[in-house]
Design an enzyme around this catalytic site. Structure first.
Site, PDB file in Angstrom:
ATOM      1  N   ASN A  14       0.824  -1.203   0.000  1.00  0.00           N
ATOM      2  CA  ASN A  14       0.000   0.000   0.000  1.00  0.00           C
ATOM      3  C   ASN A  14       0.862   1.258   0.000  1.00  0.00           C
ATOM      4  O   ASN A  14       0.523   2.256  -0.643  1.00  0.00           O
ATOM      5  CB  ASN A  14      -0.958   0.006   1.193  1.00  0.00           C
ATOM      6  CG  ASN A  14      -2.230  -0.759   0.912  1.00  0.00           C
ATOM      7  OD1 ASN A  14      -2.993  -0.421   0.012  1.00  0.00           O
ATOM      8  ND2 ASN A  14      -2.464  -1.813   1.676  1.00  0.00           N
ATOM      9  N   ASN A 108      -6.972   4.499   7.960  1.00  0.00           N
ATOM     10  CA  ASN A 108      -6.554   3.102   7.907  1.00  0.00           C
ATOM     11  C   ASN A 108      -7.217   2.428   6.721  1.00  0.00           C
ATOM     12  O   ASN A 108      -8.312   2.808   6.309  1.00  0.00           O
ATOM     13  CB  ASN A 108      -6.968   2.397   9.202  1.00  0.00           C
ATOM     14  CG  ASN A 108      -6.563   0.927   9.216  1.00  0.00           C
ATOM     15  OD1 ASN A 108      -5.398   0.611   9.008  1.00  0.00           O
ATOM     16  ND2 ASN A 108      -7.505   0.048   9.453  1.00  0.00           N
ATOM     17  N   HIS A 110      -8.659  -1.278   5.532  1.00  0.00           N
ATOM     18  CA  HIS A 110      -9.040  -2.596   6.048  1.00  0.00           C
ATOM     19  C   HIS A 110      -9.524  -3.451   4.887  1.00  0.00           C
ATOM     20  O   HIS A 110     -10.308  -2.983   4.049  1.00  0.00           O
ATOM     21  CB  HIS A 110     -10.143  -2.468   7.105  1.00  0.00           C
ATOM     22  CG  HIS A 110     -10.510  -3.788   7.708  1.00  0.00           C
ATOM     23  ND1 HIS A 110      -9.729  -4.420   8.637  1.00  0.00           N
ATOM     24  CD2 HIS A 110     -11.574  -4.606   7.479  1.00  0.00           C
ATOM     25  CE1 HIS A 110     -10.290  -5.573   8.968  1.00  0.00           C
ATOM     26  NE2 HIS A 110     -11.401  -5.717   8.276  1.00  0.00           N
ATOM     27  N   ASP A 151     -11.651  -0.481  13.783  1.00  0.00           N
ATOM     28  CA  ASP A 151     -12.376  -0.407  12.505  1.00  0.00           C
ATOM     29  C   ASP A 151     -13.762   0.224  12.666  1.00  0.00           C
ATOM     30  O   ASP A 151     -14.700  -0.139  11.954  1.00  0.00           O
ATOM     31  CB  ASP A 151     -12.516  -1.803  11.870  1.00  0.00           C
ATOM     32  CG  ASP A 151     -11.172  -2.481  11.651  1.00  0.00           C
ATOM     33  OD1 ASP A 151     -10.211  -1.768  11.314  1.00  0.00           O
ATOM     34  OD2 ASP A 151     -11.081  -3.709  11.806  1.00  0.00           O
ATOM     35  N   GLU A 181      -7.623  -2.033  -2.542  1.00  0.00           N
ATOM     36  CA  GLU A 181      -6.769  -1.289  -1.614  1.00  0.00           C
ATOM     37  C   GLU A 181      -5.883  -0.276  -2.325  1.00  0.00           C
ATOM     38  O   GLU A 181      -5.772   0.881  -1.906  1.00  0.00           O
ATOM     39  CB  GLU A 181      -5.896  -2.254  -0.801  1.00  0.00           C
ATOM     40  CG  GLU A 181      -6.669  -3.149   0.146  1.00  0.00           C
ATOM     41  CD  GLU A 181      -5.746  -4.034   0.959  1.00  0.00           C
ATOM     42  OE1 GLU A 181      -4.661  -3.562   1.363  1.00  0.00           O
ATOM     43  OE2 GLU A 181      -6.097  -5.203   1.200  1.00  0.00           O
TER      44      GLU A 181
END
Length: 208
Positions: A14, A108, A110, A151, A181
């Site tokens: 990422n 973030n 996930h 989350d 992602e």
């Protein structure tokens, strides 16, 4: 210009997507100020060095207790004066004091469509194993702001990915990274860097 601190623990795919999208102009008005890892052997650090990005390692193993580690981590992050902290596969619990100090300045990624297969214990391959075991037909990825829960912060972007017959957790993980992602994390950064994300309660509004 939005200064980013990207936090990583492993391979840094990422992170690489973010570096590439900054370099090709997909992400505008943002730059990576530093990459921080809890793991001195994380390949993500090598990716950062190749891109001439400053790196730092802050590991819980180097401190006698978690409180001292948390303080050291926050001090190191503060030293780079980030406008946005990006958790890109950072497998350490974020200190509540960091969340409070950088409210709605931490995001973030996930690997599921939150609220499915998320929360405590759902990370890495475990997410994809759970999705396959449950037999869902669609999974995906979610970029969200970080709050005190796991989350549970406001969702910024989501992208769905089809589950195919014969998928293994490893195959599905790769497809979710490639199709979701690596797409929505850079897009979320670009939106934030250009003032196009507004938070209303538990929701985010994407501005035109």
């Amino acid at each position: 210009m939005l200064d980013l601190v990207v936090m990583v623990s492993g391979g840094g795919t990422n992170l690489q997507a973010i570096i590439d999208k900054i370099n090709n102009g997909t992400i505008t008005n943002a730059r990576i100020r530093a990459v921080i890892s809890n793991n001195k052997n994380a390949y993500a650090l090598e990716r950062a060095r190749k891109a001439n990005i400053e790196t730092a390692v802050v590991s819980p193993k180097d401190y006698p207790d978690r409180e001292l580690f948390n303080r050291a981590l926050i001090t190191k992050i503060d030293s780079f004066h980030p406008g946005l902290i990006v958790l890109a596969g950072f497998l350490v619990v974020i200190p509540p004091a960091l969340v409070e100090k950088y409210r709605y300045q931490i995001i973030n990624i996930h690997p599921s469509l939150i609220p499915s297969f998320c929360g405590k214990g759902y990370y890495g391959l475990k997410v994809h194993e759970a999705a396959l075991e449950r037999g869902v037909k669609v999974t995906g990825a979610t970029v969200h702001f970080v709050d005190e829960g796991t989350d549970t912060g406001p969702i910024i972007l989501q992208k769905a990915v089809e589950i195919k017959n014969g998928d293994t957790p490893e195959v599905l993980q790769k497809r979710v990274m490639q199709e979701a992602e690596w797409v929505i994390m850079p897009k979320a950064i670009d939106l934030i860097a250009n003032g196009k994300v507004r938070i209303e309660g538990r929701k985010t509004i994407i501005l035109d």
